[in-house]
Design an enzyme around this catalytic site. Structure first.
Site, PDB file in Angstrom:
ATOM      1  N   ASP A   3       0.827  -1.209   0.000  1.00 27.46           N
ATOM      2  CA  ASP A   3       0.000   0.000   0.000  1.00 27.46           C
ATOM      3  C   ASP A   3       0.859   1.256   0.000  1.00 27.46           C
ATOM      4  O   ASP A   3       2.013   1.246   0.415  1.00 27.46           O
ATOM      5  CB  ASP A   3      -0.917   0.016   1.233  1.00 27.46           C
ATOM      6  CG  ASP A   3      -0.118  -0.053   2.517  1.00 27.46           C
ATOM      7  OD1 ASP A   3       0.874  -0.820   2.567  1.00 27.46           O
ATOM      8  OD2 ASP A   3      -0.466   0.658   3.484  1.00 27.46           O
ATOM      9  N   GLU A   4       0.257   2.315  -0.468  1.00 28.99           N
ATOM     10  CA  GLU A   4       0.789   3.673  -0.324  1.00 28.99           C
ATOM     11  C   GLU A   4       2.258   3.807  -0.728  1.00 28.99           C
ATOM     12  O   GLU A   4       3.069   4.355   0.020  1.00 28.99           O
ATOM     13  CB  GLU A   4       0.624   4.151   1.129  1.00 28.99           C
ATOM     14  CG  GLU A   4      -0.819   4.189   1.575  1.00 28.99           C
ATOM     15  CD  GLU A   4      -0.956   4.745   2.987  1.00 28.99           C
ATOM     16  OE1 GLU A   4      -1.793   5.645   3.173  1.00 28.99           O
ATOM     17  OE2 GLU A   4      -0.250   4.286   3.892  1.00 28.99           O
ATOM     18  N   VAL A   5       2.602   3.319  -1.902  1.00 28.83           N
ATOM     19  CA  VAL A   5       3.980   3.460  -2.366  1.00 28.83           C
ATOM     20  C   VAL A   5       4.165   4.861  -2.957  1.00 28.83           C
ATOM     21  O   VAL A   5       3.463   5.245  -3.892  1.00 28.83           O
ATOM     22  CB  VAL A   5       4.318   2.384  -3.417  1.00 28.83           C
ATOM     23  CG1 VAL A   5       5.781   2.520  -3.844  1.00 28.83           C
ATOM     24  CG2 VAL A   5       4.043   0.997  -2.860  1.00 28.83           C
TER      25      VAL A   5
END
Lengths: 543, 543
Positions: B360-362
């Site tokens: 997630d959330e790279v």
């Protein structure tokens, strides 16, 4: 890291002598007097400067701090808290003796056992601090008295080799100074206890710094209340506003009217017996905390009605009583007979000079429905203005309580509805909507005010809401210097609808600490980054 | 009051025989099949009906409950939890033996001591229930296995004089039935233990019912994790999603790479040693709870970089490295060498068939700044679409983990960014914005989904927000029957930014109980008033 930085600063310290760091500079990061907004970067030496002084562990920040990078070592086996020469207090002062024992434990409690069992005390290069001498200067130190609104909480602390001296006019200042001294003492990675040479001059900005606990919506076990009193002392709060009864339950066990709790408590074991109440008051007194009980009438009294027949107003539907009850019945002599006796007891049980009489959120619906109340309104010439009936009731209660030589606190509606209040009445401002205007009105009328509106800590939200509480400036209301002086402090309120023993402590602390610093420290202690750092350390210490 | 009502209903019970109360009726208050909105008044017999049956203490509500007002007494000194005739499990089944001991304690623990010391057992008129016989029907009861996604948690419970019988295909169902049985047993005002004659047929609506704990933002002591596992069992949760590491700290002590926690943990004692991890897994197993560890990459990995050189991407400012690091470096062979070895260890240490790989959330900023990454993008023909680079990395990791015969869970971005996923990949939907649409897309692509979006319990607000969590209908998304089957459950997530051991339990429970019932009970168990009553009792029992 504090110690590491202290060492790194050691040489500089020797060359420069004492580093003068007035607390305001430490706390705001100001170096040249110009205000800095939050977004601006801190000066590059900020971390260094803050780390090199013990001020990053102090909460609330004292009014004036001077500190040196020179460190003294404390040996738990030798260090003593003692009465200093010339003190009016001595070993007969139970309050200070108890405080000495308590603060010794806070400073060395756990580590001492560990050190004793595992290894001998290592001889170190640092010079040693062997004593903290406490000197009370007033001829009557106050050891056996209760704190009050005029208690002197100022103190002066010097920490230099070989002894530290804590001077205070009264024991109340000594208690605050002991807390500060204990915050200066820190443990390094090797288990040694160190303190920087320092001088602190300190006093509270506001005289009334309170926490409201609500033991009616949920019963709070004694242990929760006592733990909270400890936490209050760590944050230099000095008033427990004990909202002890309300609609939901009546846990106060009355001596004259035991049926109030027999019928009105959640259960027979969820009460505060006279012994419990005395314990709370004494535990608070030993920490310099007043206990102001609130017996809120005429509204918020459903639980009173269960144990006291005819106290509440019967509600009507047309000509028929509905079986429900409204606020206290203000038209019966029996009501005032009861209140006279009840508040006589309360005036004796609670030693504080003030009783909180409530007076908030009176719902007129039931009064309006009751034919006898309507008739009474007519006789009194109140027309249909039920606020006048409320004031009629409240003034009777105020007179009763005054006759016992007690001062009165009331919620703001009592003022708003134009009850005639004695000049020393304390009006508590709680409505969030335009509270600055209300403060202006209350103080403009010459009355004393306490602010709670921005500090309802039962309201929770995601994230660091302590910043919101911290950023309130209580005196930011329109008014003269004289009016500003009439705002004597504030209270953090933790209403109990969603609070009980399972969540009270983590919900209240450290959020209430933000209010604690706002009410104690100088008005220009407002830097959030500095506060964050100190509050983090303070929380760790409290845990 | 349950008991009083039971007595009042006693005669009616004798006349009518067993009162049939399908659970759905009890829970929704429906009497004639028509839905009732919250504002409508309940039928006048509602209180009576609910009080007369034990269903007001059950949480989550079983799929089918039949209960009688006839009460049986349990004598703690005689009552036994035993293996029934024909069970494939016996005294050699450590999991059940441990559960028997545990549930005996829950039911009688405190009171038994009191009764023994103060008074003899009073002979009563009620007939006695002497045993709960547990019968496991599968040839392999599963005593020494770990629970998995296909575990059978169904059970059938009959409570009649003189013995109660709990039948389950596997031990996992028996664990759920023991919890239910313990919820049926209640203590009256005189300290007697009573249970209503009942029959319950129960099974979970969803197979994956999880709680996410985050031990990276704040370290969670083992005790907090174990306490939470107990609470999960009380609510029939069966997955601990252990978000064990993240940017902030790396408390997992790796066997192959001890430097990860040596350098990446908050401190040397704030770690989970191999022994700690084994303890958590076994404690969970004994409660029928899977432990799915999450090792989130390539983002959320700042703490990994401290103990593993060259693992993270160096960020650049023009041609100069800034000294900061971004996500895992996806262009180096050494990265995949490390991950191959690391996930080999994880696959062995954690017995569950699934590992959560995060994703997630790279943040692409650092990748975009790095000249070597840009060159790599060109070589691979990714253009400037860094989501392709992310997918390239993720697919490499998926392949590595697949080679260890582990299934994979990932956050929704991995799907959104079009990584090629194996059909058994579980996609966790967490973004609050239009999560129904996302569920539709994920299941439309034939992938399995777990829902978390509406259940981020780290977000707090004033009041009874459990109602919001409770009112979610997970299957309320556009899709075919086949798609609906692909939603295998959900998770309540308690991210750790503002959670540590001081507030974990009161912040998570009983709010997560709302999610627990939604994932276990029938979809038509939606009445908030009924849920409130049962949840209140359930909370009291949990405390």
């Amino acid at each position: 890291s504090r110690r590491t930085m202290g060492r790194a600063m050691g040489l500089a310290g020797l060359l420069l002598g004492l580093v003068l760091v007035p607390a305001v500079l430490v706390s705001t990061g100001l170096r040249h007097g110009a205000p800095r907004t939050e977004a601006e970067p801190e000066p590059s030496d900020w971390e260094l400067a803050a780390d090199a002084v013990p001020a990053d562990s102090l909460w609330p920040l004292p009014q004036w701090v001077r500190t040196s990078p020179r460190q003294l070592q404390l040996a738990p086996s030798r260090f003593q808290l003692v009465h200093g020469a010339g003190s009016s207090a001595g070993p007969g002062c139970g309050l200070l003796q108890d405080a000495f024992r308590r603060y010794y434990e806070y400073m060395f409690g756990h580590s001492r056992r560990r050190m004793r069992s595992r290894r001998p005390l290592v001889a170190r290069a640092e010079p040693e601090l062997s004593q903290l001498q406490v000197v009370i200067e007033a001829s009557d130190p106050g050891c056996d008295r209760h704190p009050d609104l005029t208690s002197n909480e100022a103190y002066h602390l010097t920490v230099t080799e070989p002894v530290a001296i804590l001077k205070a006019y009264e024991v109340w200042g000594a208690l605050r100074g002991l807390e500060t001294f204990s915050q200066l003492v820190h443990e390094d990675d090797y288990g040694s206890f160190l303190v920087n040479e320092s001088e602190i001059n300190d006093f509270p900005r506001f005289a009334h710094r309170g926490v409201l606990l609500d033991s009616s919506r949920h019963y709070l076990p004694l242990k929760s209340i006592l733990t909270n009193l400890d936490a209050m002392a760590f944050n230099k709060f000095n008033v427990l506003h004990w909202h002890i009864v309300d609609d939901q339950s009546f846990p106060y066990q009355s001596i004259y009217f035991p049926e109030l709790s027999d019928k009105g408590a959640y259960s027979s074991n969820l009460i505060y017996s006279p012994t419990d109440v005395r314990l709370v008051i004494e535990y608070a007194r030993l920490r310099g905390i007043r206990v102001i009980p609130e017996f809120d009438t005429p509204g918020h009294t459903q639980s009173w009605g269960k144990g006291q027949k005819d106290l509440l107003t019967p509600c009507y539907n047309g000509q028929q009583p509905t079986g429900s009850f409204g606020p206290v019945n203000p038209i019966l002599n029996t009501t005032y007979d009861f209140m006279t006796k009840f508040f006589k007891e309360i005036s004796t049980v609670f030693p504080d000079a003030y009783i909180h009489l409530g007076g908030d959120e009176v719902d007129f619906t039931c009064w309006k429905s009751n034919p006898e109340v309507k008739e009474f309104m007519k006789r009194q010439g109140f027309g249909t203005d039920y606020a006048k009936l409320e004031s009629y009731y409240v003034q009777n209660i105020l007179d009763i309580v005054s006759s016992y030589n007690k001062g009165q606190m009331v919620w703001q509606e009592v003022f708003d509805h134009k009850a005639q209040l004695k000049p020393d009445t304390v009006v508590q401002v709680w409505m969030a909507n335009n509270y600055a205007h209300e403060l202006s009105s209350v103080t403009g009328a010459g009355l004393t005010a306490v602010l709670s509106a921005p500090w309802y800590l039962d309201y929770i939200s995601y994230g660091q809401d302590w910043k919101k509480y911290y950023s309130v400036e209580p005196l930011n209301f329109p008014g003269s210097e004289k009016q500003k002086k009439l705002l004597i402090g504030g209270e953090a309120c933790l209403w109990g609808e969603f609070v009980d023993a399972t969540n009270l402590t983590p919900r209240l602390w450290p959020r209430a600490s933000a209010v604690g610093e706002r009410l104690w420290s100088s008005s220009n202690v407002t830097n959030l980054q500095d506060a964050y750092k100190r509050l983090t350390n303070h929380r760790c210490r409290m845990l």
